[in-house]
Motif scaffolding. Sequence first.
Motif, PDB file in Angstrom:
ATOM      1  N   ILE A  31      78.396   9.686  65.149  1.00 38.04           N
ATOM      2  CA  ILE A  31      78.807  10.331  66.180  1.00 38.04           C
ATOM      3  C   ILE A  31      79.081  11.671  66.177  1.00 38.04           C
ATOM      4  CG2 ILE A  31      81.087  10.586  67.263  1.00 38.04           C
ATOM      5  CD1 ILE A  31      82.047   7.702  66.781  1.00 38.04           C
ATOM      6  N   VAL A  32      79.253  12.096  64.727  1.00 34.60           N
ATOM      7  CA  VAL A  32      79.184  13.687  64.695  1.00 34.60           C
ATOM      8  C   VAL A  32      77.636  14.052  65.121  1.00 34.60           C
ATOM      9  CG1 VAL A  32      79.173  15.594  63.096  1.00 34.60           C
ATOM     10  CG2 VAL A  32      81.073  13.866  63.434  1.00 34.60           C
ATOM     11  N   GLN A  33      76.594  13.459  64.472  1.00 37.39           N
ATOM     12  CA  GLN A  33      75.152  13.798  64.584  1.00 37.39           C
ATOM     13  C   GLN A  33      74.726  13.557  66.207  1.00 37.39           C
ATOM     14  OE1 GLN A  33      72.860  14.836  62.494  1.00 37.39           O
ATOM     15  NE2 GLN A  33      74.430  14.846  60.870  1.00 37.39           N
ATOM     16  N   ARG A  34      75.382  12.632  66.907  1.00 42.25           N
ATOM     17  CA  ARG A  34      75.093  12.687  68.319  1.00 42.25           C
ATOM     18  C   ARG A  34      76.011  13.613  69.193  1.00 42.25           C
ATOM     19  NH1 ARG A  34      73.974   7.114  71.270  1.00 42.25           N
ATOM     20  NH2 ARG A  34      72.245   8.748  72.091  1.00 42.25           N
ATOM     21  N   ARG A  35      76.825  14.498  68.647  1.00 42.98           N
ATOM     22  CA  ARG A  35      77.645  15.417  69.315  1.00 42.98           C
ATOM     23  C   ARG A  35      78.737  14.871  70.116  1.00 42.98           C
ATOM     24  NH1 ARG A  35      72.744  17.684  68.568  1.00 42.98           N
ATOM     25  NH2 ARG A  35      72.667  19.696  67.475  1.00 42.98           N
ATOM     26  N   SER A 199      90.525   9.713  65.836  1.00 39.49           N
ATOM     27  CA  SER A 199      89.232  10.369  65.941  1.00 39.49           C
ATOM     28  C   SER A 199      88.917  11.454  65.042  1.00 39.49           C
ATOM     29  CB  SER A 199      89.337  11.186  67.295  1.00 39.49           C
ATOM     30  OG  SER A 199      87.825  11.735  67.511  1.00 39.49           O
ATOM     31  N   ALA A 200      90.151  12.023  64.691  1.00 35.63           N
ATOM     32  CA  ALA A 200      90.327  12.932  63.520  1.00 35.63           C
ATOM     33  C   ALA A 200      89.679  12.397  62.016  1.00 35.63           C
ATOM     34  CB  ALA A 200      91.563  13.743  63.234  1.00 35.63           C
ATOM     35  N   LEU A 201      89.944  11.218  61.840  1.00 36.36           N
ATOM     36  CA  LEU A 201      89.493  10.515  60.598  1.00 36.36           C
ATOM     37  C   LEU A 201      87.935  10.141  60.614  1.00 36.36           C
ATOM     38  CD1 LEU A 201      90.607   9.461  57.760  1.00 36.36           C
ATOM     39  CD2 LEU A 201      91.247   7.295  58.774  1.00 36.36           C
ATOM     40  N   MET A 202      87.704  10.084  61.877  1.00 34.58           N
ATOM     41  CA  MET A 202      85.937   9.930  62.218  1.00 34.58           C
ATOM     42  C   MET A 202      85.327  11.013  62.030  1.00 34.58           C
ATOM     43  SD  MET A 202      86.651   6.971  65.249  1.00 34.58           S
ATOM     44  CE  MET A 202      84.784   6.489  65.560  1.00 34.58           C
ATOM     45  N   VAL A 203      85.867  12.136  62.239  1.00 34.02           N
ATOM     46  CA  VAL A 203      85.146  13.527  62.439  1.00 34.02           C
ATOM     47  C   VAL A 203      85.419  14.321  61.223  1.00 34.02           C
ATOM     48  CG1 VAL A 203      85.123  15.366  63.465  1.00 34.02           C
ATOM     49  CG2 VAL A 203      84.993  13.196  64.754  1.00 34.02           C
ATOM     50  N   VAL A 204      86.629  14.563  60.708  1.00 32.29           N
ATOM     51  CA  VAL A 204      86.900  15.558  59.690  1.00 32.29           C
ATOM     52  C   VAL A 204      86.437  15.470  58.410  1.00 32.29           C
ATOM     53  CG1 VAL A 204      88.752  16.941  58.537  1.00 32.29           C
ATOM     54  CG2 VAL A 204      89.204  16.036  60.915  1.00 32.29           C
ATOM     55  N   PRO A 205      86.478  14.164  57.788  1.00 33.29           N
ATOM     56  CA  PRO A 205      85.768  13.839  56.560  1.00 33.29           C
ATOM     57  C   PRO A 205      84.224  14.067  56.528  1.00 33.29           C
ATOM     58  CG  PRO A 205      87.387  11.946  56.749  1.00 33.29           C
ATOM     59  CD  PRO A 205      87.100  12.837  58.333  1.00 33.29           C
ATOM     60  N   VAL A 206      83.685  13.834  57.686  1.00 36.65           N
ATOM     61  CA  VAL A 206      82.103  14.035  57.958  1.00 36.65           C
ATOM     62  C   VAL A 206      82.102  15.658  57.919  1.00 36.65           C
ATOM     63  CG1 VAL A 206      80.168  13.781  59.438  1.00 36.65           C
ATOM     64  CG2 VAL A 206      81.810  11.905  59.381  1.00 36.65           C
ATOM     65  N   ALA A 207      82.633  16.243  58.724  1.00 36.33           N
ATOM     66  CA  ALA A 207      82.681  17.851  58.848  1.00 36.33           C
ATOM     67  C   ALA A 207      82.851  18.322  57.481  1.00 36.33           C
ATOM     68  CB  ALA A 207      83.698  18.276  59.691  1.00 36.33           C
ATOM     69  N   THR A 208      83.836  17.791  56.631  1.00 37.29           N
ATOM     70  CA  THR A 208      84.033  18.315  55.236  1.00 37.29           C
ATOM     71  C   THR A 208      82.742  18.018  54.242  1.00 37.29           C
ATOM     72  OG1 THR A 208      86.427  17.780  55.466  1.00 37.29           O
ATOM     73  CG2 THR A 208      85.601  18.127  53.239  1.00 37.29           C
ATOM     74  N   SER A 209      82.263  16.759  54.590  1.00 33.43           N
ATOM     75  CA  SER A 209      81.119  16.497  53.671  1.00 33.43           C
ATOM     76  C   SER A 209      79.741  17.356  53.919  1.00 33.43           C
ATOM     77  CB  SER A 209      80.733  15.002  53.911  1.00 33.43           C
ATOM     78  OG  SER A 209      79.664  14.823  52.863  1.00 33.43           O
TER      79      SER A 209
END
Length: 277
Positions: A31-35, A199-209
């Motif tokens: 999801i993050v990669q697809r913006r 949504s935060a749990l789907m995005v924040v760990p990815v942004a952290t990584s």
Amino acid sequence: MIEIFQYDFMVRALIAALLVGLAAPAVGTFIVQRRLALLGDGIGHVALTGVALGFLTGTAPVLTAVLVSILGAVAIELVRARGRTTGDVALALLFYGGIAGGVMLIGLAPGGSNATLTSYLFGSISSVTTEDVWVIAVLAAFVLGVVATFGRELFVLCQDEEVAKVNGLPVRFLSLLVAVTAALTVVIAMRVVGLLLVSALMVVPVATSQQLTRGFRTTMALAMVLGVVATVGGLTSAFYASVAPGAAIVLLALAGFVLALGAGRLLRRSRAREAAP
């Protein structure tokens, strides 16, 4: 610490948190990669309507939330793909319609109350039942199975849709698959994190990584580890501090992001110095 395992509801909640921590960042990476970082929020609001519909009809709220979330996710993907409106506008429509429909239906449902609504909006560790754990386990297994089976194709899609078409990939099917797995992930996480914070749990760990890694697979793997740390750690903290579990989980994830942001800058500076002549 050991005393937490003396309570059956906490054992159930910890199992659910572990599954959520694995599934949410795995899907969130795509999801993050697809913006489409706000897709989880939009689906979360639609899922609220599904929960309320379950109470209104006397059926399992989790099952109705699954059905309504999938329909909402498919609808927004079709609208986005056909270009009739922007993705942001479509998400906004989900936000407004989902939350309004949920509030109205829960008011009409027998025994419906604001307390019932709050437990789904912000999570409630004491209300996680054995049946919930089984449903979460099945849905999480499906989500992780999709990621494992279609990971390479989804990666290409998320990087460049046109390249995916040129390579003969079923772009429409894969796009819908991302939307459906996101919808299932929202339902998986709603009992632990809450629909407003999932949504935060789907995005924040990815942004952290992303602050610490480079490769796509490495980013996903680390994001899943961070997701588990955030969910299990936040849930444990919520138990001892008597605070909302969803808030504790998200704040812990955000704290990890801040630390990773600083560490990432140090790593980049170190690499730049080593590369300098």
